[in-house]
Scaffold this active site. Structure first.
Site, PDB file in Angstrom:
ATOM      1  N   TRP A   1      -5.585   7.777  23.429  1.00 43.92           N
ATOM      2  CA  TRP A   1      -5.502   8.160  22.014  1.00 43.92           C
ATOM      3  C   TRP A   1      -6.888   8.636  21.568  1.00 43.92           C
ATOM      4  O   TRP A   1      -7.893   7.969  21.850  1.00 43.92           O
ATOM      5  CB  TRP A   1      -5.065   6.943  21.196  1.00 43.92           C
TER       6      TRP A   1
ATOM      7  N   ASP B   1      -3.263  -2.552  23.570  1.00 45.78           N
ATOM      8  CA  ASP B   1      -2.943  -1.864  22.324  1.00 45.78           C
ATOM      9  C   ASP B   1      -1.429  -1.645  22.307  1.00 45.78           C
ATOM     10  O   ASP B   1      -0.897  -0.845  23.074  1.00 45.78           O
ATOM     11  CB  ASP B   1      -3.698  -0.522  22.282  1.00 45.78           C
TER      12      ASP B   1
ATOM     13  N   LYS C   1       4.475   2.113  12.943  1.00 47.97           N
ATOM     14  CA  LYS C   1       5.589   2.887  13.490  1.00 47.97           C
ATOM     15  C   LYS C   1       6.889   2.098  13.434  1.00 47.97           C
ATOM     16  O   LYS C   1       7.874   2.573  12.889  1.00 47.97           O
ATOM     17  CB  LYS C   1       5.312   3.291  14.937  1.00 47.97           C
TER      18      LYS C   1
HETATM   19  C1  LMR Z   1      -1.157   9.482  16.397  1.00 55.16           C
HETATM   20  O1  LMR Z   1      -1.641   9.291  17.512  1.00 55.16           O
HETATM   21  O2  LMR Z   1      -0.752  10.586  16.022  1.00 55.16           O
HETATM   22  C2  LMR Z   1      -1.007   8.331  15.438  1.00 55.16           C
HETATM   23  O3  LMR Z   1      -1.404   7.154  16.055  1.00 55.16           O
HETATM   24  C3  LMR Z   1      -1.672   8.571  14.140  1.00 55.16           C
HETATM   25  C4  LMR Z   1      -3.155   8.499  14.220  1.00 55.16           C
HETATM   26  O4  LMR Z   1      -3.721   7.755  13.420  1.00 55.16           O
HETATM   27  O5  LMR Z   1      -3.765   9.177  15.044  1.00 55.16           O
END
Ligand code: LMR
Length: 396
Positions: A130, A211, A246
């Site tokens: 992420w 996570d 979510k």
């Molecule tokens: C995403 O990856 O799109 C979500 O987790 C929202 C974010 O805060 O990035």
């Protein structure tokens, strides 16, 4: 101080929201930020959340400070949701959980706690991960390194490479693992692969930080917790970050949790005291509204059952969209195989496009996704699928 600064580029994920909202094209498609959307393209408030909000409006007695741990019933219920009611670590009273401002708040608490306990510690994150993980850990002072994860060429997990890398991680280091619904790839470890990762963690003695932001969006609430439960049963120490954004649709309420699992109950108490100090220094105490809703839902058998149904509806819609996208893309072209998308889990998959193709999709067709070609599968619906599949095929 503020003269002659260089502006930061827009966030690679959140920046897409603004771009999408400003685009006047009526055919525009939003596959950017990971938010659930229904068939009409809306992100509705869950029925159970509405009921819980009404209950809170009618019954809340005070807005007095809640304290840095947040809501005790919420913390207990969230820990049980992740680990199951009768997990050995819970039975041994080795876990302490706090409510946090969203999953990002949980990760920030974990990051600052690690930095306080082992300044400059190395945290290994999956390659890719992420987009916000790296910045979040680096700004806390941690050294961020990666372990191999997604195989862009073969559309799977580089599992042998991952294991080999984890075998070299030291006892003083931290390894971030995605509990389920890997963001951004959608490529999840199988249960057998989790068993092997857990075994390495146990032998090497590094600290796993899990996570778990999408529990229920992959295969089911319990199924998605296989790895976290297995890990917590095998190792002495662990950190767990969860999010209610979510699976409860509580995006803007900012509620999640951060749990410490220590070797003994006494060690857990001491670690918690340090975590509470860390929290006091960041945001003092978490917001209460989202936690109150979640504890009302999870604390009632009837509401909890209804909520599980709502999660199942979201999960099944996303999985249906995966099949739909693959079928439409295969109808329009045969050069590129997209079948891997149907096998992946959770909100995201990579389309496997180049950054140039992604730019062209946005500029020429108003189709929005992260530069890496990560798409949020929930943004697909019956009304936009034909246009979307044609647009993707056009840039291939
Ligand atoms: C995403 O990856 O799109 C979500 O987790 C929202 C974010 O805060 O990035």
């Amino acid at each position: 101080m503020f003269n002659a600064l260089t502006p930061m580029p827009a966030d690679p994920i959140l920046g897409l929201l603004t771009q999408y909202r400003q685009d006047p094209n009526p055919l525009k498609v939003d596959l950017g930020v990971g938010v659930y959307k229904d068939e009409a393209g809306n992100t509705p408030i869950l029925a159970t959340v509405k009921i819980a909000e009404q209950w809170r409006t009618d019954n809340e007695q005070s807005k007095v400070y809640i304290g840095p741990t947040g809501s005790a019933p919420f913390n207990q219920l969230m820990t049980e949701l992740a680990l199951g009611n009768d997990h050995s670590a819970l039975m041994a009273n080795r876990i302490r959980t706090v409510s946090t401002p969203g999953g990002t708040g949980a990760l920030k608490v974990a990051a600052d706690l690690i930095e306080r306990l082992r300044p400059g510690a190395t945290i290994y994150v999956s390659d890719p991960t992420w987009a916000n993980h790296t910045g979040l850990f680096a700004t806390a002072g941690l050294t961020v390194r990666t372990y191999p994860y997604y195989d862009f060429a073969n559309k799977g997990i580089r599992f042998e490479d991952m294991l080999a890398a984890l075998e070299l991680v030291g006892e003083q280091d931290v390894v971030l693992l995605h509990g389920c619904c890997h963001n951004p790839s959608g490529a999840d470890l199988t249960n057998e692969q989790w068993d092997k990762v857990v075994d390495v963690a146990r032998r090497r003695g590094f600290l796993p930080l899990i996570d778990l932001a999408y529990q229920g969006f992959g295969s089911g609430l319990d199924e998605d917790a296989y790895g976290v439960r297995k890990m917590a049963a095998a190792v002495d120490e662990m950190l767990l970050c969860t999010s209610c954004s979510k699976n409860f649709g509580l995006y803007r309420e900012r509620i999640g949790s951060c749990s410490i699992m220590a070797k003994t109950s006494q060690a857990a108490d001491t670690a918690l005291s340090i975590m509470l100090y860390v929290i006091r220094c960041i945001y003092s105490m978490p917001p209460a509204h989202g936690a109150a809703l979640v504890e009302t839902i999870l604390g009632s058998q009837a509401l909890s059952a209804q909520w599980q149904q709502e999660v199942a509806v979201m999960r099944e819609r996303i999985n249906g969209n995966r099949e739909l996208l693959v079928a439409k893309l295969h109808q329009l072209q045969t050069a590129k195989d997209f079948s891997f998308i149907a096998n992946e889990k959770g909100m995201f998959s990579f389309l496997g496009l180049t950054p140039v193709q992604v730019k062209q999709l946005t500029a020429d067709y108003s189709v929005y996704m992260v530069d890496s070609s990560r798409i949020s599968i929930a943004g697909i619906n019956q009304s936009n699928i034909d246009y979307l599949a044609k647009s993707i095929t056009a840039v291939l």
